[in-house]
Design a protein around this motif. Sequence first.
Motif, PDB file in Angstrom:
ATOM      1  N   PRO A   1       9.659  25.172  11.158  1.00 59.96           N
ATOM      2  CA  PRO A   1      10.387  24.258  10.270  1.00 59.96           C
ATOM      3  C   PRO A   1       9.414  23.229   9.706  1.00 59.96           C
ATOM      4  N   ILE A   2       9.324  23.137   8.400  1.00 65.85           N
ATOM      5  CA  ILE A   2       8.350  22.239   7.796  1.00 65.85           C
ATOM      6  C   ILE A   2       9.023  20.975   7.288  1.00 65.85           C
ATOM      7  N   VAL A   3       8.208  19.952   7.073  1.00 65.13           N
ATOM      8  CA  VAL A   3       8.665  18.695   6.486  1.00 65.13           C
ATOM      9  C   VAL A   3       8.537  18.837   4.976  1.00 65.13           C
ATOM     10  N   ALA A   4       9.640  18.739   4.273  1.00 64.08           N
ATOM     11  CA  ALA A   4       9.649  19.034   2.843  1.00 64.08           C
ATOM     12  C   ALA A   4      10.180  17.852   2.050  1.00 64.08           C
ATOM     13  N   VAL A   5       9.758  17.781   0.794  1.00 63.38           N
ATOM     14  CA  VAL A   5      10.284  16.804  -0.153  1.00 63.38           C
ATOM     15  C   VAL A   5      11.273  17.522  -1.060  1.00 63.38           C
ATOM     16  N   ASN A   6      12.510  17.032  -1.053  1.00 61.42           N
ATOM     17  CA  ASN A   6      13.572  17.623  -1.869  1.00 61.42           C
ATOM     18  C   ASN A   6      13.717  19.120  -1.613  1.00 61.42           C
ATOM     19  N   TYR A   7      13.472  19.511  -0.355  1.00 64.73           N
ATOM     20  CA  TYR A   7      13.720  20.861   0.145  1.00 64.73           C
ATOM     21  C   TYR A   7      12.850  21.917  -0.551  1.00 64.73           C
ATOM     22  N   THR A   8      11.646  21.502  -0.968  1.00 62.98           N
ATOM     23  CA  THR A   8      10.698  22.449  -1.544  1.00 62.98           C
ATOM     24  C   THR A   8       9.335  22.235  -0.902  1.00 62.98           C
ATOM     25  N   TYR A   9       8.522  23.299  -0.910  1.00 67.27           N
ATOM     26  CA  TYR A   9       7.168  23.232  -0.382  1.00 67.27           C
ATOM     27  C   TYR A   9       6.236  24.000  -1.304  1.00 67.27           C
ATOM     28  N   PRO A  10       5.218  23.355  -1.874  1.00 63.22           N
ATOM     29  CA  PRO A  10       4.986  21.904  -1.821  1.00 63.22           C
ATOM     30  C   PRO A  10       6.131  21.135  -2.468  1.00 63.22           C
ATOM     31  N   GLY A  11       6.070  19.801  -2.350  1.00 63.23           N
ATOM     32  CA  GLY A  11       7.087  18.976  -2.962  1.00 63.23           C
ATOM     33  C   GLY A  11       7.039  19.056  -4.475  1.00 63.23           C
ATOM     34  N   PRO A  12       8.052  18.511  -5.150  1.00 63.82           N
ATOM     35  CA  PRO A  12       8.137  18.619  -6.608  1.00 63.82           C
ATOM     36  C   PRO A  12       6.993  17.908  -7.306  1.00 63.82           C
ATOM     37  N   LEU A  13       6.635  18.432  -8.466  1.00 61.46           N
ATOM     38  CA  LEU A  13       5.609  17.811  -9.298  1.00 61.46           C
ATOM     39  C   LEU A  13       6.086  16.435  -9.755  1.00 61.46           C
ATOM     40  N   LEU A  14       5.251  15.433  -9.514  1.00 57.37           N
ATOM     41  CA  LEU A  14       5.501  14.084 -10.009  1.00 57.37           C
ATOM     42  C   LEU A  14       4.563  13.854 -11.184  1.00 57.37           C
ATOM     43  N   GLU A  15       5.130  13.517 -12.340  1.00 56.59           N
ATOM     44  CA  GLU A  15       4.335  13.288 -13.538  1.00 56.59           C
ATOM     45  C   GLU A  15       4.596  11.892 -14.082  1.00 56.59           C
ATOM     46  N   ALA A  16       3.556  11.295 -14.634  1.00 63.69           N
ATOM     47  CA  ALA A  16       3.670   9.990 -15.271  1.00 63.69           C
ATOM     48  C   ALA A  16       2.582   9.875 -16.317  1.00 63.69           C
ATOM     49  N   ASN A  17       2.742   8.914 -17.203  1.00 62.61           N
ATOM     50  CA  ASN A  17       1.681   8.559 -18.124  1.00 62.61           C
ATOM     51  C   ASN A  17       0.913   7.382 -17.553  1.00 62.61           C
ATOM     52  N   GLU A  18      -0.321   7.244 -17.967  1.00 66.30           N
ATOM     53  CA  GLU A  18      -1.163   6.147 -17.519  1.00 66.30           C
ATOM     54  C   GLU A  18      -0.465   4.802 -17.691  1.00 66.30           C
ATOM     55  N   ASN A  19      -0.436   4.031 -16.607  1.00 66.59           N
ATOM     56  CA  ASN A  19       0.150   2.684 -16.547  1.00 66.59           C
ATOM     57  C   ASN A  19       1.668   2.665 -16.546  1.00 66.59           C
TER      58      ASN A  19
ATOM     59  N   PRO B   1       2.014  17.663  -5.756  1.00 70.01           N
ATOM     60  CA  PRO B   1       1.089  17.270  -6.831  1.00 70.01           C
ATOM     61  C   PRO B   1       1.605  16.054  -7.598  1.00 70.01           C
ATOM     62  N   PHE B   2       0.669  15.257  -8.108  1.00 73.32           N
ATOM     63  CA  PHE B   2       0.991  14.042  -8.850  1.00 73.32           C
ATOM     64  C   PHE B   2       0.004  13.978 -10.023  1.00 73.32           C
ATOM     65  N   ILE B   3       0.491  14.220 -11.226  1.00 77.12           N
ATOM     66  CA  ILE B   3      -0.362  14.257 -12.413  1.00 77.12           C
ATOM     67  C   ILE B   3      -0.082  13.025 -13.271  1.00 77.12           C
ATOM     68  N   ILE B   4      -1.146  12.279 -13.561  1.00 75.20           N
ATOM     69  CA  ILE B   4      -1.038  11.094 -14.411  1.00 75.20           C
ATOM     70  C   ILE B   4      -1.791  11.397 -15.710  1.00 75.20           C
ATOM     71  N   HIS B   5      -1.038  11.477 -16.792  1.00 74.02           N
ATOM     72  CA  HIS B   5      -1.630  11.832 -18.079  1.00 74.02           C
ATOM     73  C   HIS B   5      -2.274  10.610 -18.721  1.00 74.02           C
ATOM     74  N   PRO B   6      -3.548  10.728 -19.117  1.00 69.78           N
ATOM     75  CA  PRO B   6      -4.231   9.581 -19.717  1.00 69.78           C
ATOM     76  C   PRO B   6      -3.769   9.336 -21.149  1.00 69.78           C
ATOM     77  N   LYS B   7      -4.057   8.134 -21.635  1.00 71.25           N
ATOM     78  CA  LYS B   7      -3.738   7.830 -23.028  1.00 71.25           C
ATOM     79  C   LYS B   7      -4.479   8.791 -23.956  1.00 71.25           C
ATOM     80  N   VAL B   8      -5.724   9.081 -23.606  1.00 67.11           N
ATOM     81  CA  VAL B   8      -6.535  10.038 -24.365  1.00 67.11           C
ATOM     82  C   VAL B   8      -7.171  10.992 -23.364  1.00 67.11           C
ATOM     83  N   GLU B   9      -6.890  12.281 -23.504  1.00 70.27           N
ATOM     84  CA  GLU B   9      -7.493  13.293 -22.638  1.00 70.27           C
ATOM     85  C   GLU B   9      -8.791  13.760 -23.280  1.00 70.27           C
ATOM     86  N   PRO B  10      -9.952  13.395 -22.725  1.00 71.12           N
ATOM     87  CA  PRO B  10     -11.217  13.660 -23.425  1.00 71.12           C
ATOM     88  C   PRO B  10     -11.552  15.130 -23.582  1.00 71.12           C
ATOM     89  N   ASN B  11     -11.030  15.994 -22.720  1.00 72.44           N
ATOM     90  CA  ASN B  11     -11.394  17.414 -22.770  1.00 72.44           C
ATOM     91  C   ASN B  11     -10.255  18.314 -23.250  1.00 72.44           C
TER      92      ASN B  11
END
Length: 555
Positions: free
Chosen positions: A26-44, A120-130
């Motif tokens: 039995p694993i410790v899960a976030v919102n009953y998924t493994y891995p836990g759900p993707l958390l996304e945000a923009n910079e700041n 995973p936790f992805i923070i999108h920058p104001k400008v993605e250089p690549n």
Amino acid sequence: MATEGAFVSRTFIIDTITPYRTSKKPIVAVNYTYPGPLLEANENDTCVIRVINKLAQPTTIHWHGISHRGTPDMDGAVGATQCAIPPNAEMTYKFKAYPPGTAWYHGHFLGQIVDGLIGPFIIHPKVEPNQEYYDTERILMVADWYNDLARTTLLSWFLSSKNPEGIEPIPDAIVVNGKFSQSLFVQTSNAKRIRFRIINAAAFSMYTFSIDGLLLHITEVDQTPVKPYTVSSFVINAAQRVSCFVDLNELDQSFVPDDVPPTKSIYIRFKADRDMYPVDISSYIPPYATQRYPYPVFFNPLYLAILSLDSCNSLPTYPVNQVITGSSNPDLGDQDANLLHARPFYQANNKIPDATHYLKLVITIHPDILNISRGYMNDVTYDHALDTTTNKSGKPKCLTSDKVPLLYQMATNPNELGIPSPIITSDSPLPAIQSDGHGHYLFPCGAVVDIVLENRDEGEHPFHSHGHNFWIISTSANPEAEQLYRGAYTKRDVVSVPGSGWAKIRLVTNNPGAWLFHCHIEWHMNAGLMAAFIVGPNELLAQGYTIKSTHKRFC
């Protein structure tokens, strides 16, 4: 996706699930998924994450890679910045999504990172250089899989006199994006240029990553964008993140035998570093194993995902064990886990100040007086137990505690921490940062500290700094980097210190708070291979920081 500066609000329910027929764990899960759900945000963006604990044990979440400027109590480090969230309780984390890039979140208590509390936790920058180099992206989160629970079985065995050699629990499998007993198919969705964000969420293992017949163009290390740097494979240690893009137009199918049709899919390879393991994994059955049969008896150090070139999930037509490399390239075979050859994208703005202070940390692992293997930094094994000794004023010394977090002590008695001021030593002409003898180091706010990590252990150790990233100046595997890249060092928040070697990093202590600095191999951290950096107690209060309700509610 919200616009920059908006609120990102999520609710995370922490509970147990048993997700696989091939393992009873039995694993410790976030919102009953493994891995836990993707958390996304923009910079700041302001992230507001409500964490509801439905476990029978306390829990917490560390937001790995987030600086937490002005919100040091949101770091999620039990004993340092907060008390754990009790069962049937909840806590709301609120912090800025910064710096941008590939971050992640994970448990920081009771070995829960081993038992599934990752995401995973992805923070999108104001400008993605690549961004011009790829059309779509995919996240690959790799971790160790253990059939036994860390909290009840693995940790108690590892930290016992039955294991004086300090043999770390050996994984039972490699798991990528939650799959270890079935194939992971990665779709191209007709894209020709794909960015892969690789997150090593393993408790122990270091991996070599490659994709058959393709070159990997690295564009990010941890959360630092770099100029595209081409390799055929790269090594990624625990807690590190690497982004790379591939161009399917560069696919070299010369490795496909002439007697089979051209392949419509290729293998993505995660190969565990067998040299890390202190035993022969081909025949080792650990003494703690409780549910091995009918599960894998021996650990397979190679995980194969499948990149489907036509999105039809067909199997590759060539043999699995065929040796595959990319096209001819001068950097093929580079095994530097720190990727020191990769240059920061914003090199012109990467102004690196001269060091003003010095700290040497000597890393050792050996049995204590109870014959239990412990990790030591400068002969101190870090413990969460509150000592009763006092400093000169007669007040208790500043020690990490599950009941009185370091941050609370800083905010209530900033001048009574019992840590000596920097002094001049024979090791360096710079003032040396001092410790209280319990693994706590007091840093002046705004100091530029050269930290030398001298590893007297044979194993490689990935060290992570909470609240700060740092420049990697050089290592024993690449000593010439200090001169070769002067003024253009790469920043990371995890440095891989070579076995029986050293690493030199430069850290600017411009973020007041109580921050852990530790080996990210879970077994070593729990064995005490950790320190706490106390940064600017008076500046913390001058910035208007006050004790939040966390201490009063949970401690």
